[in-house]
Design a protein around this motif. Structure first.
Motif, PDB file in Angstrom:
ATOM      1  N   GLY A  70       0.796  -1.217   0.000  1.00 56.50           N
ATOM      2  CA  GLY A  70       0.000   0.000   0.000  1.00 56.50           C
ATOM      3  C   GLY A  70       0.826   1.264   0.000  1.00 56.50           C
ATOM      4  N   TRP A  71       0.095   2.349  -0.278  1.00 53.71           N
ATOM      5  CA  TRP A  71       0.671   3.696  -0.281  1.00 53.71           C
ATOM      6  C   TRP A  71       0.207   4.416   0.967  1.00 53.71           C
ATOM      7  CZ3 TRP A  71       3.457   6.236  -4.194  1.00 53.71           C
ATOM      8  CH2 TRP A  71       3.587   5.540  -5.391  1.00 53.71           C
ATOM      9  N   THR A  72       1.084   5.206   1.553  1.00 51.22           N
ATOM     10  CA  THR A  72       0.716   6.082   2.664  1.00 51.22           C
ATOM     11  C   THR A  72       1.238   7.473   2.345  1.00 51.22           C
ATOM     12  OG1 THR A  72       1.012   4.232   4.196  1.00 51.22           O
ATOM     13  CG2 THR A  72       0.867   6.437   5.151  1.00 51.22           C
ATOM     14  N   LYS A  73       0.333   8.428   2.261  1.00 54.61           N
ATOM     15  CA  LYS A  73       0.749   9.802   2.004  1.00 54.61           C
ATOM     16  C   LYS A  73       1.208  10.395   3.333  1.00 54.61           C
ATOM     17  CE  LYS A  73      -0.636  13.998  -0.266  1.00 54.61           C
ATOM     18  NZ  LYS A  73      -1.598  14.700  -1.087  1.00 54.61           N
ATOM     19  N   PHE A  78       5.718  14.001   0.420  1.00 56.01           N
ATOM     20  CA  PHE A  78       6.267  12.645   0.439  1.00 56.01           C
ATOM     21  C   PHE A  78       5.191  11.594   0.639  1.00 56.01           C
ATOM     22  CE2 PHE A  78       9.791  15.338   1.828  1.00 56.01           C
ATOM     23  CZ  PHE A  78      10.788  14.925   0.966  1.00 56.01           C
ATOM     24  N   SER A  79       5.471  10.406   0.071  1.00 55.98           N
ATOM     25  CA  SER A  79       4.614   9.237   0.261  1.00 55.98           C
ATOM     26  C   SER A  79       5.505   8.032   0.538  1.00 55.98           C
ATOM     27  CB  SER A  79       3.782   8.955  -0.984  1.00 55.98           C
ATOM     28  OG  SER A  79       2.875  10.003  -1.228  1.00 55.98           O
ATOM     29  N   ASP A  80       5.006   7.106   1.354  1.00 53.32           N
ATOM     30  CA  ASP A  80       5.703   5.856   1.617  1.00 53.32           C
ATOM     31  C   ASP A  80       4.985   4.729   0.900  1.00 53.32           C
ATOM     32  OD1 ASP A  80       7.632   6.969   3.213  1.00 53.32           O
ATOM     33  OD2 ASP A  80       6.722   6.363   5.111  1.00 53.32           O
ATOM     34  N   GLU A  91       9.809  -0.396   3.540  1.00 57.71           N
ATOM     35  CA  GLU A  91       9.103   0.839   3.216  1.00 57.71           C
ATOM     36  C   GLU A  91      10.039   1.764   2.463  1.00 57.71           C
ATOM     37  OE1 GLU A  91       6.991   3.319   6.160  1.00 57.71           O
ATOM     38  OE2 GLU A  91       5.709   1.573   6.441  1.00 57.71           O
ATOM     39  N   LEU A  92       9.561   2.235   1.310  1.00 59.53           N
ATOM     40  CA  LEU A  92      10.345   3.160   0.500  1.00 59.53           C
ATOM     41  C   LEU A  92       9.646   4.511   0.489  1.00 59.53           C
ATOM     42  CD1 LEU A  92      11.076   0.871  -2.583  1.00 59.53           C
ATOM     43  CD2 LEU A  92      12.540   1.278  -0.604  1.00 59.53           C
ATOM     44  N   ARG A  93      10.406   5.576   0.656  1.00 56.38           N
ATOM     45  CA  ARG A  93       9.844   6.922   0.645  1.00 56.38           C
ATOM     46  C   ARG A  93      10.107   7.569  -0.711  1.00 56.38           C
ATOM     47  NH1 ARG A  93       9.830  10.297   5.867  1.00 56.38           N
ATOM     48  NH2 ARG A  93       8.282   8.685   6.156  1.00 56.38           N
ATOM     49  N   ALA A  98       8.664  14.273  -7.596  1.00 54.99           N
ATOM     50  CA  ALA A  98       9.553  13.452  -8.419  1.00 54.99           C
ATOM     51  C   ALA A  98       8.759  12.346  -9.117  1.00 54.99           C
ATOM     52  CB  ALA A  98      10.664  12.853  -7.570  1.00 54.99           C
ATOM     53  N   LEU A  99       7.818  11.737  -8.418  1.00 59.00           N
ATOM     54  CA  LEU A  99       6.967  10.715  -9.031  1.00 59.00           C
ATOM     55  C   LEU A  99       6.166  11.301 -10.182  1.00 59.00           C
ATOM     56  CD1 LEU A  99       5.597   8.752  -5.944  1.00 59.00           C
ATOM     57  CD2 LEU A  99       7.133   7.882  -7.704  1.00 59.00           C
ATOM     58  N   LYS A 100       5.593  12.481  -9.943  1.00 61.66           N
ATOM     59  CA  LYS A 100       4.791  13.141 -10.978  1.00 61.66           C
ATOM     60  C   LYS A 100       5.646  13.421 -12.213  1.00 61.66           C
ATOM     61  CE  LYS A 100       1.859  17.129 -11.833  1.00 61.66           C
ATOM     62  NZ  LYS A 100       2.356  18.368 -12.320  1.00 61.66           N
TER      63      LYS A 100
END
Length: 117
Positions: A70-73, A78-80, A91-93, A98-100
Motif C-alpha cells: 500500500g501507499w501512505t501519504k 512525500f509518500s511511503d 518501506e520506500l519513501r 519526483a513521481l509526478k
C-alpha cells in the motif's frame, strides 16, 4: 530485503501503475472534448501498452515474491510505499513531485515512440 535490481523493478511498476491511473482519470475528461475521436484512440492504445507492461512487471515481482502492500501519504511532499517480500517488509519513501515528473516523462516517451511509428 530487496536488492537493487528488484528495487528498480518496483520503481518501474509504481510509475507504470501511476501512469495508468492518471490516464484513466484523464480519459473521462477527454471524452468531453469536441475532438475526442482524435484523442481517444491514442489514449486507448497508450493505456493498452502501459497496462500490458504493468501486468508483466507485476508478474515478475510476484515470481520474486514481492508485492506492493500500500501507499501512505506522509504529507503533501512525500509518500511511503510498503513492499512485502519473502523475508520482511520494506518501506520506500518517494517525493511526490519526483513521481509526478517521472510519470510525465514516461508518458511523453511512450507518446513520442507511438508518433514515430
Amino acid at each position: 530485503m530487496i536488492n537493487p535490481e528488484q528495487r528498480q523493478l518496483v520503481h518501474k511498476f509504481l510509475l507504470l501503475e501511476l501512469a495508468v491511473k492518471s490516464l484513466q482519470i484523464d480519459y473521462l475528461k477527454v471524452e468531453q472534448f469536441k475532438l475526442s475521436n482524435v484523442f481517444l484512440p491514442l489514449m486507448d492504445s497508450l493505456l493498452k501498452d502501459l497496462r500490458n507492461k504493468c501486468f508483466n512487471l507485476k508478474r515478475q515481482l510476484t515470481q520474486q515474491r514481492i508485492r506492493i502492500v500500500g501507499w501512505t501519504k506522509i504529507d503533501e511532499y512525500f509518500s511511503d510505499v510498503k513492499i512485502a517480500t519473502a523475508g520482511n517488509d520494506v518501506e520506500l519513501r518517494y517525493a511526490n513531485q519526483a513521481l509526478k515528473t517521472n510519470v510525465e516523462n514516461l508518458l511523453n516517451d511512450h507518446i513520442n515512440k507511438k508518433m514515430k511509428l
